[in-house]
Design a protein around this motif. Structure first.
Motif, PDB file in Angstrom:
ATOM      1  N   LEU A   1     -13.238  80.000  -0.047  1.00 38.59           N
ATOM      2  CA  LEU A   1     -13.423  80.493   1.307  1.00 38.59           C
ATOM      3  C   LEU A   1     -12.972  81.942   1.319  1.00 38.59           C
ATOM      4  O   LEU A   1     -11.780  82.232   1.194  1.00 38.59           O
ATOM      5  N   GLY A   2     -13.920  82.868   1.435  1.00 36.03           N
ATOM      6  CA  GLY A   2     -13.616  84.282   1.408  1.00 36.03           C
ATOM      7  C   GLY A   2     -12.962  84.768   2.691  1.00 36.03           C
ATOM      8  O   GLY A   2     -12.971  84.077   3.719  1.00 36.03           O
ATOM      9  N   ALA A   3     -12.397  85.953   2.639  1.00 39.48           N
ATOM     10  CA  ALA A   3     -11.708  86.535   3.791  1.00 39.48           C
ATOM     11  C   ALA A   3     -12.633  86.675   4.994  1.00 39.48           C
ATOM     12  O   ALA A   3     -12.187  86.581   6.141  1.00 39.48           O
ATOM     13  N   GLU A   4     -13.926  86.857   4.742  1.00 37.66           N
ATOM     14  CA  GLU A   4     -14.896  87.010   5.831  1.00 37.66           C
ATOM     15  C   GLU A   4     -15.367  85.663   6.384  1.00 37.66           C
ATOM     16  O   GLU A   4     -16.212  85.606   7.270  1.00 37.66           O
ATOM     17  N   GLY A   5     -14.827  84.574   5.837  1.00 39.22           N
ATOM     18  CA  GLY A   5     -15.163  83.238   6.324  1.00 39.22           C
ATOM     19  C   GLY A   5     -16.355  82.589   5.642  1.00 39.22           C
ATOM     20  O   GLY A   5     -16.774  81.511   6.024  1.00 39.22           O
ATOM     21  N   VAL A   6     -16.908  83.222   4.623  1.00 37.43           N
ATOM     22  CA  VAL A   6     -18.064  82.684   3.905  1.00 37.43           C
ATOM     23  C   VAL A   6     -17.576  81.813   2.755  1.00 37.43           C
ATOM     24  O   VAL A   6     -16.699  82.221   1.984  1.00 37.43           O
ATOM     25  N   ARG A   7     -18.131  80.615   2.652  1.00 42.00           N
ATOM     26  CA  ARG A   7     -17.802  79.723   1.542  1.00 42.00           C
ATOM     27  C   ARG A   7     -18.766  79.987   0.392  1.00 42.00           C
ATOM     28  O   ARG A   7     -19.961  80.107   0.596  1.00 42.00           O
ATOM     29  N   ARG A   8     -18.213  80.048  -0.802  1.00 47.11           N
ATOM     30  CA  ARG A   8     -19.026  80.226  -1.999  1.00 47.11           C
ATOM     31  C   ARG A   8     -18.665  79.128  -2.985  1.00 47.11           C
ATOM     32  O   ARG A   8     -17.524  78.701  -3.054  1.00 47.11           O
TER      33      ARG A   8
ATOM     34  N   GLU B   1     -14.060  65.978   2.385  1.00 44.76           N
ATOM     35  CA  GLU B   1     -14.025  67.367   2.854  1.00 44.76           C
ATOM     36  C   GLU B   1     -14.571  68.319   1.796  1.00 44.76           C
ATOM     37  O   GLU B   1     -15.279  69.273   2.114  1.00 44.76           O
ATOM     38  N   PHE B   2     -14.231  68.063   0.523  1.00 46.64           N
ATOM     39  CA  PHE B   2     -14.754  68.897  -0.556  1.00 46.64           C
ATOM     40  C   PHE B   2     -16.269  68.781  -0.635  1.00 46.64           C
ATOM     41  O   PHE B   2     -16.974  69.790  -0.759  1.00 46.64           O
ATOM     42  N   ALA B   3     -16.784  67.566  -0.547  1.00 48.82           N
ATOM     43  CA  ALA B   3     -18.231  67.354  -0.614  1.00 48.82           C
ATOM     44  C   ALA B   3     -18.936  68.088   0.525  1.00 48.82           C
ATOM     45  O   ALA B   3     -19.988  68.704   0.322  1.00 48.82           O
ATOM     46  N   ALA B   4     -18.359  68.047   1.721  1.00 53.43           N
ATOM     47  CA  ALA B   4     -18.951  68.754   2.861  1.00 53.43           C
ATOM     48  C   ALA B   4     -18.902  70.266   2.640  1.00 53.43           C
ATOM     49  O   ALA B   4     -19.889  70.973   2.876  1.00 53.43           O
ATOM     50  N   ALA B   5     -17.772  70.777   2.172  1.00 50.02           N
ATOM     51  CA  ALA B   5     -17.639  72.220   1.915  1.00 50.02           C
ATOM     52  C   ALA B   5     -18.604  72.658   0.819  1.00 50.02           C
ATOM     53  O   ALA B   5     -19.222  73.717   0.904  1.00 50.02           O
ATOM     54  N   TRP B   6     -18.755  71.834  -0.227  1.00 48.06           N
ATOM     55  CA  TRP B   6     -19.674  72.140  -1.325  1.00 48.06           C
ATOM     56  C   TRP B   6     -21.107  72.252  -0.804  1.00 48.06           C
ATOM     57  O   TRP B   6     -21.844  73.152  -1.160  1.00 48.06           O
ATOM     58  N   GLY B   7     -21.484  71.335   0.078  1.00 49.63           N
ATOM     59  CA  GLY B   7     -22.838  71.335   0.630  1.00 49.63           C
ATOM     60  C   GLY B   7     -23.117  72.501   1.555  1.00 49.63           C
ATOM     61  O   GLY B   7     -24.252  72.947   1.683  1.00 49.63           O
TER      62      GLY B   7
END
Length: 57
Positions: free
Chosen positions: A8-15, A47-53
């Motif tokens: 989760l980057g500082a700008e709020g974007v998940r990579r 939660e990890f699966a949701a974040a990954w998706g």
């Protein structure tokens, strides 16, 4: 090296990074173990699966 990692980057974007995507413009998977002194947010498998998706790839 992490097998799968969501950042989760500082700008709020998940990579997301995985063993086939080891480098990208914004980063790469960790190659170091997590230091117990570091503050990291623990999440469960769902939660990890949701974040990954939801993460950019």
């Amino acid at each position: 090296m992490a097998i799968r990692q969501v950042e989760l980057g500082a700008e709020g974007v998940r990579r997301r990074y995985w063993w086939q995507r080891r480098k990208a413009d914004h980063g790469m998977p960790t190659d170091q173990p997590i230091d117990p002194a570091d503050e990291v947010d623990r999440i469960d498998v769902a939660e990890f699966a949701a974040a990954w998706g939801e993460a950019e790839h």
